[in-house]
Design a protein around this motif. Sequence first.
Motif, PDB file in Angstrom:
ATOM      1  N   GLY A 146      -6.321   9.292  -6.270  1.00  0.00           N
ATOM      2  CA  GLY A 146      -6.809   8.907  -7.584  1.00  0.00           C
ATOM      3  C   GLY A 146      -7.019   7.419  -7.763  1.00  0.00           C
ATOM      4  O   GLY A 146      -7.303   6.958  -8.861  1.00  0.00           O
TER       5      GLY A 146
ATOM      6  N   PHE B 238      -9.423   5.750  -6.780  1.00  0.00           N
ATOM      7  CA  PHE B 238     -10.847   5.479  -6.966  1.00  0.00           C
ATOM      8  C   PHE B 238     -11.481   6.678  -7.650  1.00  0.00           C
ATOM      9  O   PHE B 238     -11.237   7.820  -7.289  1.00  0.00           O
ATOM     10  N   THR B 239     -12.292   6.430  -8.621  1.00  0.00           N
ATOM     11  CA  THR B 239     -12.986   7.502  -9.326  1.00  0.00           C
ATOM     12  C   THR B 239     -14.455   7.478  -8.907  1.00  0.00           C
ATOM     13  O   THR B 239     -15.140   6.469  -9.074  1.00  0.00           O
TER      14      THR B 239
END
Length: 116
Positions: free
Chosen positions: A13, A15-16
């Motif tokens: 999570g 990096f989106t």
Amino acid sequence: DRIEDDIEAGTPGAFTVPADFRADAYLEDRPWAYGGGRATDVTVQLDHGYDVGFLAAVGEDATFEHRPDGSTVVTVPAVEIRAVVDFVLGFLDHAEVLGPPEARDLIVRLLEERAA
């Protein structure tokens, strides 16, 4: 077989990925452009109606000329000539490699081998 040490993944999570991200929009499937050598122009003549798909695949580096007979001549800069020749083979008798001589000789040899 080239990785010798443990692999560490990042924090989940961390990096989106943007909702509209498409990897294929960033990656080009043009194997003739791979490599560190100097590009050679490969010239291909296409029958009428076959230029649209060809031009979409070869990309903006290619140049083209529509001829009065309806055919299109496309010039593709290629580091790997064999990759262009393999791509052209998919157009069957609707595409002809005009040059350079080593590209034309290669496609003729491959066609003769397949015919035999």
